[in-house]
Design a protein around this motif. Structure first.
Motif, PDB file in Angstrom:
ATOM      1  N   VAL A  76       3.704 -16.671  38.307  1.00  0.00           N
ATOM      2  CA  VAL A  76       2.769 -16.198  39.450  1.00  0.00           C
ATOM      3  C   VAL A  76       2.675 -17.397  40.177  1.00  0.00           C
ATOM      4  O   VAL A  76       2.433 -18.899  40.073  1.00  0.00           O
ATOM      5  CB  VAL A  76       1.274 -16.038  38.926  1.00  0.00           C
ATOM      6  CG1 VAL A  76       0.607 -15.518  39.941  1.00  0.00           C
ATOM      7  CG2 VAL A  76       1.238 -14.773  37.894  1.00  0.00           C
ATOM      8  N   ARG A  78       1.111 -17.365  43.601  1.00  0.00           N
ATOM      9  CA  ARG A  78      -0.010 -17.626  44.222  1.00  0.00           C
ATOM     10  C   ARG A  78      -0.921 -16.249  44.213  1.00  0.00           C
ATOM     11  O   ARG A  78      -0.464 -15.255  43.909  1.00  0.00           O
ATOM     12  CB  ARG A  78       0.155 -18.011  45.736  1.00  0.00           C
ATOM     13  CG  ARG A  78       0.953 -16.818  46.435  1.00  0.00           C
ATOM     14  CD  ARG A  78       1.039 -17.374  47.886  1.00  0.00           C
ATOM     15  NE  ARG A  78      -0.401 -17.762  48.533  1.00  0.00           N
ATOM     16  CZ  ARG A  78      -0.233 -18.501  49.651  1.00  0.00           C
ATOM     17  NH1 ARG A  78       0.989 -18.665  50.417  1.00  0.00           N
ATOM     18  NH2 ARG A  78      -1.358 -18.775  50.293  1.00  0.00           N
ATOM     19  N   ASP A  81      -6.598 -15.927  40.267  1.00  0.00           N
ATOM     20  CA  ASP A  81      -6.563 -16.947  39.229  1.00  0.00           C
ATOM     21  C   ASP A  81      -5.398 -17.290  38.792  1.00  0.00           C
ATOM     22  O   ASP A  81      -5.293 -18.212  37.851  1.00  0.00           O
ATOM     23  CB  ASP A  81      -7.286 -16.331  37.929  1.00  0.00           C
ATOM     24  CG  ASP A  81      -6.880 -15.168  37.460  1.00  0.00           C
ATOM     25  OD1 ASP A  81      -5.619 -14.638  37.926  1.00  0.00           O
ATOM     26  OD2 ASP A  81      -7.051 -14.685  36.269  1.00  0.00           O
ATOM     27  N   GLY A  82      -4.209 -16.911  39.388  1.00  0.00           N
ATOM     28  CA  GLY A  82      -2.948 -17.482  38.955  1.00  0.00           C
ATOM     29  C   GLY A  82      -2.315 -16.878  38.116  1.00  0.00           C
ATOM     30  O   GLY A  82      -1.322 -17.602  37.440  1.00  0.00           O
ATOM     31  N   ALA A 103       0.079 -17.022  33.131  1.00  0.00           N
ATOM     32  CA  ALA A 103       0.515 -17.618  34.351  1.00  0.00           C
ATOM     33  C   ALA A 103       2.131 -17.555  34.453  1.00  0.00           C
ATOM     34  O   ALA A 103       3.001 -17.205  35.606  1.00  0.00           O
ATOM     35  CB  ALA A 103       0.454 -18.958  34.696  1.00  0.00           C
ATOM     36  N   LYS A 131      -1.364 -10.609  43.954  1.00  0.00           N
ATOM     37  CA  LYS A 131      -0.378 -11.645  43.445  1.00  0.00           C
ATOM     38  C   LYS A 131       0.848 -11.799  43.913  1.00  0.00           C
ATOM     39  O   LYS A 131       1.558 -10.669  44.054  1.00  0.00           O
ATOM     40  CB  LYS A 131      -0.417 -11.590  42.063  1.00  0.00           C
ATOM     41  CG  LYS A 131      -1.640 -11.589  40.974  1.00  0.00           C
ATOM     42  CD  LYS A 131      -2.442 -12.780  41.251  1.00  0.00           C
ATOM     43  CE  LYS A 131      -4.034 -12.521  40.596  1.00  0.00           C
ATOM     44  NZ  LYS A 131      -4.039 -12.142  39.307  1.00  0.00           N
ATOM     45  N   ARG A 189       4.923 -22.296  43.216  1.00  0.00           N
ATOM     46  CA  ARG A 189       3.504 -22.177  42.800  1.00  0.00           C
ATOM     47  C   ARG A 189       2.902 -23.709  43.456  1.00  0.00           C
ATOM     48  O   ARG A 189       1.609 -23.387  43.922  1.00  0.00           O
ATOM     49  CB  ARG A 189       3.073 -22.244  41.254  1.00  0.00           C
ATOM     50  CG  ARG A 189       1.860 -22.103  40.861  1.00  0.00           C
ATOM     51  CD  ARG A 189       1.715 -21.783  39.441  1.00  0.00           C
ATOM     52  NE  ARG A 189       0.336 -21.587  39.132  1.00  0.00           N
ATOM     53  CZ  ARG A 189      -0.098 -21.287  37.869  1.00  0.00           C
ATOM     54  NH1 ARG A 189       0.941 -21.201  36.846  1.00  0.00           N
ATOM     55  NH2 ARG A 189      -1.378 -21.019  37.577  1.00  0.00           N
ATOM     56  N   LEU A 193      -0.160 -23.731  46.308  1.00  0.00           N
ATOM     57  CA  LEU A 193      -1.352 -24.504  45.969  1.00  0.00           C
ATOM     58  C   LEU A 193      -1.441 -25.685  47.270  1.00  0.00           C
ATOM     59  O   LEU A 193      -2.657 -25.653  47.761  1.00  0.00           O
ATOM     60  CB  LEU A 193      -1.468 -25.058  44.710  1.00  0.00           C
ATOM     61  CG  LEU A 193      -2.706 -25.916  44.389  1.00  0.00           C
ATOM     62  CD1 LEU A 193      -3.764 -24.902  44.275  1.00  0.00           C
ATOM     63  CD2 LEU A 193      -2.437 -26.323  42.838  1.00  0.00           C
TER      64      LEU A 193
END
Length: 237
Positions: A76, A78, A81-82, A103, A131, A189, A193
């Protein structure tokens, strides 16, 4: 009369034979079209980025030849909750990788029975956030090098060491590509973030500046009110 009758038979049979040939060609073309374009390749690697909407589940299908090694991993990038659900079904429809909310995950089938594998990404537990998911798939036929070795042996050449070396190199390359895929997943990822944190800090800073400006304006207004002197328009004589 007999020659004329034979000519008429030939004239009737020729179109029928032509139609039969066309039908056979169409059937062969349709069978070839049903086969994936990468079926005869010794190794295939694919990397996808897909968006899964909130509360939805998407499945993707990958054809694998019998005896080939099938590998799939997901991460995942982004959103929410990832984490997301990840499951794999083999060509028989059996769940070989049950759903788990996580994840990252991967699955490997060293010797495939052959057919279409189903890779499903589940985002049903997330009701509001979509997602962005990275999917990496490889299909490797290690026995292809053995076929090449047999063809070379027919030319009376001893290529056993060469074939073993090539097979080892192919396995190492496949492992390296898997590690690179994991690195790309982590990089994507982390970058997502970083962008989210940057947007959050910018929005928070701008909101704080606006609040400070409004507070200063209100304070100045009330301070000026305190020192304001009212002048009487009527003067006493």
């Amino acid at each position: 009369m007999q020659l004329t009758w034979q000519r008429e038979q030939i004239n009737l049979l020729f179109p029928i034979a032509l139609i039969c040939c066309c039908l056979l060609i169409d059937v062969a073309t349709a069978q070839e079209a049903q086969q994936p374009w990468y079926e005869n390749l010794p190794a295939v690697a694919m990397d996808y980025k897909v968006h899964i909407d909130a509360g939805k589940e998407d499945c993707y299908h990958q054809y694998v030849q019998a005896g080939a090694t099938f590998y799939v991993s997901f991460s995942v990038v982004r959103g929410g909750d990832g984490m997301a659900g990840f499951a794999v079904r083999n060509p028989a429809g059996e769940v070989v990788k049950p759903y788990q909310w996580q994840a990252t995950a991967d699955y490997t089938d060293q010797v495939s029975p052959g057919g279409y594998y189903s890779v499903c990404i589940d985002n049903q537990f997330s009701r509001f956030a979509g997602k962005l998911v990275n999917i990496y798939i490889t299909v490797v036929k290690y026995d292809a090098w053995d076929k090449y070795a047999k063809e070379i042996e027919q030319l009376q050449l001893n290529m056993q060491n060469f074939t073993a070396t090539i097979g080892t190199v192919e396995r190492n390359i496949n492992d390296m590509m898997g590690y690179q895929a994991h690195s790309r997943h982590r990089e994507s990822r982390d970058y997502a973030l970083l962008l989210d944190n940057n947007s959050y800090i910018q929005a928070f800073s701008i909101s704080q500046i606006v609040v400070i400006l409004i507070t200063c304006s209100i304070q100045v207004f009330f301070v000026r009110k305190l020192f304001e002197v009212k002048s009487n328009s009527k003067s006493r004589i």
